[in-house]
Design an enzyme around this catalytic site. Structure first.
Site, PDB file in Angstrom:
ATOM      1  N   PHE A 151      77.110 103.572  48.016  1.00 24.08           N
ATOM      2  CA  PHE A 151      76.460 104.829  48.416  1.00 24.08           C
ATOM      3  C   PHE A 151      77.458 105.949  48.698  1.00 24.08           C
ATOM      4  O   PHE A 151      77.114 107.115  48.688  1.00 24.08           O
ATOM      5  CB  PHE A 151      75.584 104.591  49.669  1.00 24.08           C
ATOM      6  CG  PHE A 151      76.353 104.583  50.969  1.00 24.08           C
ATOM      7  CD1 PHE A 151      76.686 105.781  51.603  1.00 24.08           C
ATOM      8  CD2 PHE A 151      76.785 103.399  51.552  1.00 24.08           C
ATOM      9  CE1 PHE A 151      77.423 105.783  52.788  1.00 24.08           C
ATOM     10  CE2 PHE A 151      77.511 103.394  52.726  1.00 24.08           C
ATOM     11  CZ  PHE A 151      77.843 104.592  53.347  1.00 24.08           C
ATOM     12  N   LYS A 175      74.027 100.956  37.498  1.00 26.85           N
ATOM     13  CA  LYS A 175      73.056 100.621  38.548  1.00 26.85           C
ATOM     14  C   LYS A 175      73.558 101.358  39.791  1.00 26.85           C
ATOM     15  O   LYS A 175      74.486 100.918  40.464  1.00 26.85           O
ATOM     16  CB  LYS A 175      73.052  99.098  38.765  1.00 26.85           C
ATOM     17  CG  LYS A 175      71.805  98.499  39.393  1.00 26.85           C
ATOM     18  CD  LYS A 175      71.419  99.041  40.732  1.00 26.85           C
ATOM     19  CE  LYS A 175      72.232  98.485  41.877  1.00 26.85           C
ATOM     20  NZ  LYS A 175      71.981  99.183  43.166  1.00 26.85           N
ATOM     21  N   GLU A 178      71.025 102.301  45.697  1.00 30.61           N
ATOM     22  CA  GLU A 178      69.622 102.635  45.962  1.00 30.61           C
ATOM     23  C   GLU A 178      69.502 103.590  47.149  1.00 30.61           C
ATOM     24  O   GLU A 178      68.483 104.228  47.342  1.00 30.61           O
ATOM     25  CB  GLU A 178      68.782 101.365  46.173  1.00 30.61           C
ATOM     26  CG  GLU A 178      69.160 100.485  47.357  1.00 30.61           C
ATOM     27  CD  GLU A 178      70.277  99.485  47.044  1.00 30.61           C
ATOM     28  OE1 GLU A 178      71.237  99.848  46.348  1.00 30.61           O
ATOM     29  OE2 GLU A 178      70.177  98.348  47.540  1.00 30.61           O
ATOM     30  N   SER A 228      80.838  96.653  49.416  1.00 27.89           N
ATOM     31  CA  SER A 228      81.379  95.918  50.568  1.00 27.89           C
ATOM     32  C   SER A 228      81.975  94.577  50.127  1.00 27.89           C
ATOM     33  O   SER A 228      81.617  94.041  49.068  1.00 27.89           O
ATOM     34  CB  SER A 228      80.254  95.685  51.576  1.00 27.89           C
ATOM     35  OG  SER A 228      79.247  94.896  50.971  1.00 27.89           O
ATOM     36  N   CYS A 283      86.299 104.367  51.623  1.00 30.03           N
ATOM     37  CA  CYS A 283      87.083 103.118  51.616  1.00 30.03           C
ATOM     38  C   CYS A 283      88.538 103.427  51.924  1.00 30.03           C
ATOM     39  O   CYS A 283      89.315 102.516  52.183  1.00 30.03           O
ATOM     40  CB  CYS A 283      86.948 102.402  50.290  1.00 30.03           C
ATOM     41  SG  CYS A 283      87.736 103.282  48.953  1.00 30.03           S
ATOM     42  N   GLU A 384      85.428  96.340  59.365  1.00 36.06           N
ATOM     43  CA  GLU A 384      85.223  97.661  58.760  1.00 36.06           C
ATOM     44  C   GLU A 384      84.017  98.287  59.452  1.00 36.06           C
ATOM     45  O   GLU A 384      82.904  97.780  59.357  1.00 36.06           O
ATOM     46  CB  GLU A 384      84.943  97.517  57.252  1.00 36.06           C
ATOM     47  CG  GLU A 384      84.737  98.848  56.576  1.00 36.06           C
ATOM     48  CD  GLU A 384      84.537  98.748  55.064  1.00 36.06           C
ATOM     49  OE1 GLU A 384      83.820  97.834  54.598  1.00 36.06           O
ATOM     50  OE2 GLU A 384      85.076  99.614  54.354  1.00 36.06           O
TER      51      GLU A 384
HETATM   52  P1  NAD Z   1      77.123  97.473  49.391  1.00 35.94           P
HETATM   53  O1  NAD Z   1      77.988  96.298  49.130  1.00 35.94           O
HETATM   54  O2  NAD Z   1      76.053  97.355  50.409  1.00 35.94           O
HETATM   55  O3  NAD Z   1      76.371  97.906  48.034  1.00 35.94           O
HETATM   56  C1  NAD Z   1      77.082  98.167  46.854  1.00 35.94           C
HETATM   57  C2  NAD Z   1      76.177  97.882  45.660  1.00 35.94           C
HETATM   58  O4  NAD Z   1      75.865  96.482  45.634  1.00 35.94           O
HETATM   59  C3  NAD Z   1      74.850  98.630  45.678  1.00 35.94           C
HETATM   60  O5  NAD Z   1      74.595  99.121  44.377  1.00 35.94           O
HETATM   61  C4  NAD Z   1      73.843  97.569  46.083  1.00 35.94           C
HETATM   62  O6  NAD Z   1      72.573  97.763  45.484  1.00 35.94           O
HETATM   63  C5  NAD Z   1      74.458  96.288  45.552  1.00 35.94           C
HETATM   64  N1  NAD Z   1      74.122  95.121  46.385  1.00 35.94           N
HETATM   65  C6  NAD Z   1      73.951  95.106  47.738  1.00 35.94           C
HETATM   66  N2  NAD Z   1      73.689  93.849  48.160  1.00 35.94           N
HETATM   67  C7  NAD Z   1      73.698  93.070  47.055  1.00 35.94           C
HETATM   68  C8  NAD Z   1      73.509  91.665  46.843  1.00 35.94           C
HETATM   69  N3  NAD Z   1      73.240  90.825  47.866  1.00 35.94           N
HETATM   70  N4  NAD Z   1      73.591  91.190  45.597  1.00 35.94           N
HETATM   71  C9  NAD Z   1      73.877  92.019  44.552  1.00 35.94           C
HETATM   72  N5  NAD Z   1      74.052  93.342  44.697  1.00 35.94           N
HETATM   73  C10 NAD Z   1      73.970  93.869  45.924  1.00 35.94           C
HETATM   74  O7  NAD Z   1      78.107  98.695  49.713  1.00 35.94           O
HETATM   75  P2  NAD Z   1      77.747 100.166  50.230  1.00 35.94           P
HETATM   76  O8  NAD Z   1      77.333 100.085  51.656  1.00 35.94           O
HETATM   77  O9  NAD Z   1      76.844 100.861  49.276  1.00 35.94           O
HETATM   78  O10 NAD Z   1      79.176 100.867  50.133  1.00 35.94           O
HETATM   79  C11 NAD Z   1      80.118 100.855  51.172  1.00 35.94           C
HETATM   80  C12 NAD Z   1      81.192  99.816  50.910  1.00 35.94           C
HETATM   81  O11 NAD Z   1      81.873 100.104  49.699  1.00 35.94           O
HETATM   82  C13 NAD Z   1      82.269  99.818  51.987  1.00 35.94           C
HETATM   83  O12 NAD Z   1      82.577  98.490  52.310  1.00 35.94           O
HETATM   84  C14 NAD Z   1      83.445 100.504  51.314  1.00 35.94           C
HETATM   85  O13 NAD Z   1      84.709 100.147  51.824  1.00 35.94           O
HETATM   86  C15 NAD Z   1      83.279 100.038  49.903  1.00 35.94           C
HETATM   87  N6  NAD Z   1      83.972 100.902  48.946  1.00 35.94           N
HETATM   88  C16 NAD Z   1      85.098 100.422  48.363  1.00 35.94           C
HETATM   89  C17 NAD Z   1      85.815 101.221  47.488  1.00 35.94           C
HETATM   90  C18 NAD Z   1      87.064 100.715  46.835  1.00 35.94           C
HETATM   91  O14 NAD Z   1      87.530 101.322  45.885  1.00 35.94           O
HETATM   92  N7  NAD Z   1      87.649  99.629  47.312  1.00 35.94           N
HETATM   93  C19 NAD Z   1      85.349 102.511  47.196  1.00 35.94           C
HETATM   94  C20 NAD Z   1      84.178 102.966  47.794  1.00 35.94           C
HETATM   95  C21 NAD Z   1      83.493 102.134  48.682  1.00 35.94           C
END
Ligand code: NAD
Length: 484
Positions: A151, A175, A178, A228, A283, A384
């Site tokens: 997000f 994808k 959401e 995450s 991040c 985090e």
């Molecule tokens: P998230 O892991 O909740 O969701 C990321 C994506 O995974 C979304 O599209 C979501 O629909 C999907 N998803 C969620 N749960 C799932 C599951 N159980 N099975 C399959 N798909 C699933 O992350 P978020 O809250 O949207 O983003 C924040 C996180 O992203 C933070 O931890 C941040 O550090 C990380 N991030 C990392 C970088 C990097 O380059 N390392 C960059 C930006 C953000």
């Protein structure tokens, strides 16, 4: 007015999802529902993959120069809608307008780099590897790829991947998150306008169900994930189980180390933007300041003074410096961490909980929050938090600061503030993180460099952006030939 229900974009058409599950997309500053997003079905994912498979046959034979021309068109159309894109990011995510503009700019830079594909995709060769025998390595596209996005940079993150993938001759499915799907929807309006052949780029909204369907699909070659760590680990294992290539960029806990010889007046603004920019939801956000030796007291004082002046509010107001966090759920999680910090004995030196924003009583606002006297064992020093909460840890030496960084399972980013070349060199050499800042608070690699990360912040071997992206989105085929 009823909020707009977002559609999928499959095979060059906007298609209404058949799913009866809709999620509300809310503006974090007002909590008004601004759109609804469908949780697409497995069949809809299959339709997108099939369309991408068919499109791949002709697209891979399109010349790299012709594919690069789509990148130029995409860049130009994005420039035309630059402000509109930036504003929609503020509305879906909450970050301030200048940060949203920065996000769109970084996305465009990836398109600019990918436009170099006629050079970036060049192979190599050697004559006479044995008598009369030559050997060539050619880069070829591999098929259908997808991206699962977070997000926090809802418009930019898919652009770490999509431009390189399609410029290399692959076809693609995004994808989006959401929680923040609207700026990706607008990006696909632009992709539609520039007339990619149907099926080359596709958008499927959804959640875990759509992600699983993408990973399980026999015709999917690879996935780029950003999100995450727990979800990233799950996805990396599942990708391996199904024989997909994967690059998984995950969570973070970044330290900003301040040496006694640092220039404090220049260091403080870097700490402010690192820790409180995007409300700490990057991040690359600095989550802990590690103060070495006698710098602790003066540094703490200056940090508190600067942070208490940050103007919190709705990101479309140009004078605002920090917006709300993305959702009530996130806010509750962050408030839980503040309670935990208090329970574990840290000193709450700046409490952002009582913040109110005129005209926006329902927003997910939290002011800059600072704990001092933090120790490395505390939960707030380990997890985090992903919000505007900064911990300050006093240590006695550079080596102790390195220990604080290295006891974390994450390895995304770390920064050092110093005037000493010796300490800077030592830091670059020893620190086990992927993105390193020297007197830089947010160590964000530009598009020609890999967006790095290690340990629990990255799973895979090829990162997003730059040359790594070209490698990830190609097969290297070797031809050994002899002519009689
Ligand atoms: P998230 O892991 O909740 O969701 C990321 C994506 O995974 C979304 O599209 C979501 O629909 C999907 N998803 C969620 N749960 C799932 C599951 N159980 N099975 C399959 N798909 C699933 O992350 P978020 O809250 O949207 O983003 C924040 C996180 O992203 C933070 O931890 C941040 O550090 C990380 N991030 C990392 C970088 C990097 O380059 N390392 C960059 C930006 C953000």
């Amino acid at each position: 007015m009823e909020p707009k229900v977002l559609k999928n974009y499959i095979d060059g058409e906007w298609i209404e999802s058949q799913s009866d599950e809709l999620l509300n997309v809310r503006n974090p500053a007002t909590n008004e529902v601004i759109a609804q997003v469908p949780m697409s079905t497995t069949d809809e994912v299959d339709e997108a993959v099939q369309a991408a498979c068919v499109a791949y046959q002709d697209w891979r034979e399109t010349t790299p120069f012709a594919r690069a021309r789509y990148m130029f068109r995409l860049k130009n159309f994005m420039e035309e809608r630059f402000e509109e894109l930036s504003q929609i990011i503020v509305q879906e995510h909450g970050k301030i307008i200048d940060e949203a503009r920065g996000e769109v700019r970084r996305g465009i830079e990836n398109i600019e780099v990918a436009a170099g594909v006629p050079s970036l995709m060049l192979g190599y060769n050697m004559e006479d590897v044995s008598q009369g025998i030559d050997e060539d390595c050619v880069y070829q596209p591999a098929g259908v790829f997808c991206c699962v996005a977070p997000f926090n940079f809802p418009n930019m993150v898919p652009l770490w991947f999509l431009p390189y993938a399609v410029a290399c001759g692959n076809t693609y499915i995004v994808k989006p998150s959401e929680q923040c799907p609207m700026s990706q929807n607008m990006l696909f309006e632009i992709l539609d306008e520039i007339d990619f052949p149907p099926g080359v780029v596709n958008l499927v909204n959804g959640d875990k169900r759509a992600v699983d369907a993408l990973l399980e699909h026999p015709d999917m070659v690879g996935v780029s994930f950003v999100g995450s760590t727990p979800v990233g680990k799950y996805l990396y294992a599942k990708a391996a189980q199904h024989g997909k290539r994967a690059q998984v960029q995950a969570g973070a806990k970044n330290c900003l180390v301040v040496m006694p010889d640092s220039v404090l007046n220049q260091t403080i603004p870097s700490i402010m933007t690192s820790s409180f920019g995007t409300s700490g939801q990057r991040c690359l956000s600095g989550s802990l300041v590690v103060a070495v030796g006698e710098v602790y007291e003066p540094l703490k004082e200056k940090i508190l003074e600067a942070a208490s002046q940050i103007k919190v509010g709705y990101g479309l107001d140009e004078t605002v410096q920090m917006g709300p966090v993305v959702s009530k759920k996130s806010l509750d999680r962050i408030l839980g961490y503040i309670e935990k910090g208090l329970e574990e004995g840290a000193t709450l030196s700046l409490d952002g909980r009582g913040v109110t924003v005129e005209n926006y009583p329902d927003g997910n606002f939290l002011g800059p929050t600072i704990f001092s006297d933090v120790t490395p064992e505390m939960t707030i020093a380990q997890d985090e938090i992903f919000g505007p909460v900064l911990g300050i840890i006093p240590v006695d030496s550079f080596d102790e600061a390195m220990d604080v960084i290295h006891r974390s399972p994450f390895g995304n980013a770390a920064s050092l503030f110093t005037t000493s070349g010796k300490w800077a060199r030592e830091f670059k050499y020893r620190v086990q993180v992927g993105n390193i800042g020297i007197n830089i608070g947010i160590a964000a690699p530009i598009a020609s460099f890999p967006f790095s990360g290690m340990k629990d912040s990255f799973f895979g071997d090829l990162h997003g952006q730059g040359r790594d992206a070209i490698q990830f989105f190609t097969e290297r085929k070797v031809v050994i030939s002899r002519w009689f």
